[in-house]
Design a protein around this motif. Structure first.
Motif, PDB file in Angstrom:
ATOM      1  N   GLU A  37       9.691  -2.199   4.641  1.00 22.20           N
ATOM      2  CA  GLU A  37       9.842  -1.820   6.042  1.00 22.20           C
ATOM      3  C   GLU A  37      11.315  -1.875   6.451  1.00 22.20           C
ATOM      4  N   GLU A  38      12.000  -2.929   6.039  1.00 22.23           N
ATOM      5  CA  GLU A  38      13.414  -3.065   6.375  1.00 22.23           C
ATOM      6  C   GLU A  38      14.244  -1.973   5.717  1.00 22.23           C
TER       7      GLU A  38
ATOM      8  N   ARG B 236       0.134  -5.200  12.791  1.00 25.95           N
ATOM      9  CA  ARG B 236       0.750  -5.093  11.469  1.00 25.95           C
ATOM     10  C   ARG B 236       2.274  -5.180  11.580  1.00 25.95           C
ATOM     11  N   ASP B 237       2.836  -4.487  12.563  1.00 23.88           N
ATOM     12  CA  ASP B 237       4.284  -4.518  12.769  1.00 23.88           C
ATOM     13  C   ASP B 237       4.763  -5.918  13.115  1.00 23.88           C
TER      14      ASP B 237
ATOM     15  N   SER C 129       9.419 -10.915   7.605  1.00 25.76           N
ATOM     16  CA  SER C 129      10.803 -10.635   7.219  1.00 25.76           C
ATOM     17  C   SER C 129      11.704 -11.804   7.573  1.00 25.76           C
TER      18      SER C 129
ATOM     19  N   LEU D 133       4.818  -7.997   9.949  1.00 26.01           N
ATOM     20  CA  LEU D 133       5.948  -7.636   9.097  1.00 26.01           C
ATOM     21  C   LEU D 133       7.255  -8.193   9.648  1.00 26.01           C
TER      22      LEU D 133
ATOM     23  N   LEU E 238       2.563  -8.877   1.004  1.00 22.91           N
ATOM     24  CA  LEU E 238       3.231  -8.966   2.302  1.00 22.91           C
ATOM     25  C   LEU E 238       4.745  -8.942   2.132  1.00 22.91           C
TER      26      LEU E 238
ATOM     27  N   ALA F 177       5.860  -5.393   1.312  1.00 26.83           N
ATOM     28  CA  ALA F 177       5.715  -4.543   2.499  1.00 26.83           C
ATOM     29  C   ALA F 177       6.815  -4.820   3.519  1.00 26.83           C
ATOM     30  N   ALA F 178       7.148  -6.097   3.699  1.00 32.35           N
ATOM     31  CA  ALA F 178       8.191  -6.467   4.660  1.00 32.35           C
ATOM     32  C   ALA F 178       9.551  -5.956   4.210  1.00 32.35           C
TER      33      ALA F 178
ATOM     34  N   TYR G 157      -4.767  -8.081   6.654  1.00 33.40           N
ATOM     35  CA  TYR G 157      -3.834  -6.960   6.582  1.00 33.40           C
ATOM     36  C   TYR G 157      -3.180  -6.842   5.208  1.00 33.40           C
ATOM     37  N   PHE G 158      -2.898  -7.972   4.597  1.00 29.67           N
ATOM     38  CA  PHE G 158      -2.220  -7.998   3.297  1.00 29.67           C
ATOM     39  C   PHE G 158      -2.952  -8.962   2.364  1.00 29.67           C
TER      40      PHE G 158
END
Length: 211
Positions: free
Chosen positions: A61-62, A9-10, A17, A13, A54, A57-58, A47-48
């Protein structure tokens, strides 16, 4: 059946990004992101559920990496409220005023009328940020440093004061960039205005002004 992992997942992402930064939301494709991760589009959708999901989520995360340390400082004992708001405001605006963040904001606004991307982004990002600030302001109100009022509304108003001189003109293309000194001055004005509205007035000597 493939097992989902945090590492995968990481990786998705991180790749997403970069692709979104390079191509924007419209220009980015799930196929390109999958290629960078080294998998298939089916893996991404495992996952998305959509490109919108997505993307949000990206971006979340940032933002989390930048804002979590800022919000963590608000949980500490505050000796000077003005200085704390100033320091946090500068860090927040430095991030929000970066070219990548302005591009992200424009993309979200452009897509909001066609999908629920705006709502998704708000729920994961600004709404959480407002609540973190509201919790801090609520504690300041309880300690008598700010007058008692709706802390969430106060947090939203503080955010608006911070962004009106900076994020808004950048988003609309009125300004191209703001220097660190300009951001610092904008935060100073925002904090001054906020405290003028919410700070508890110091009692006058003898209970009468000028006594």
């Amino acid at each position: 059946m493939r097992v989902k992992t945090e590492a995968k997942r990481d990786a998705i992402l991180a790749a997403a990004s970069q692709v979104f930064r390079d191509s924007g939301f419209e220009g980015a494709s799930m196929g390109e992101i999958a290629s960078r991760v080294g998998g298939s589009k089916a893996t991404l959708y495992g996952y998305f559920g959509s490109k919108e999901e997505l993307f949000v989520a990206a971006m979340h995360e940032e933002a989390s990496k930048e804002f979590e340390p800022v919000f963590a400082t608000l949980n500490n004992k505050v000796d000077n409220l003005r200085e704390t708001l100033q320091a946090c405001g500068e860090k927040v605006l430095a991030f929000l005023c970066s070219p990548d963040r302005i591009q992200t904001r424009r993309a979200i606004i452009a897509e909001s009328g066609r999908s629920d991307i705006g709502k998704r982004f708000y729920e994961l990002g600004p709404k959480v940020g407002f609540q973190n600030i509201a919790d801090f302001l609520d504690r300041q109100m309880a300690q008598g440093n700010l007058r008692r009022s709706d802390p969430l509304l106060a947090a939203i108003q503080l955010s608006a004061l911070l962004e009106c001189e900076t994020v808004m003109p950048l988003t609309l293309g009125v300004e191209e960039k703001f220097s660190r000194p300009q951001i610092r001055q904008a935060v100073e004005r925002a904090v001054k205005t906020f405290l003028a509205a919410y700070c508890v007035e110091a009692p006058t000597v003898g209970g009468h002004e000028g006594a």
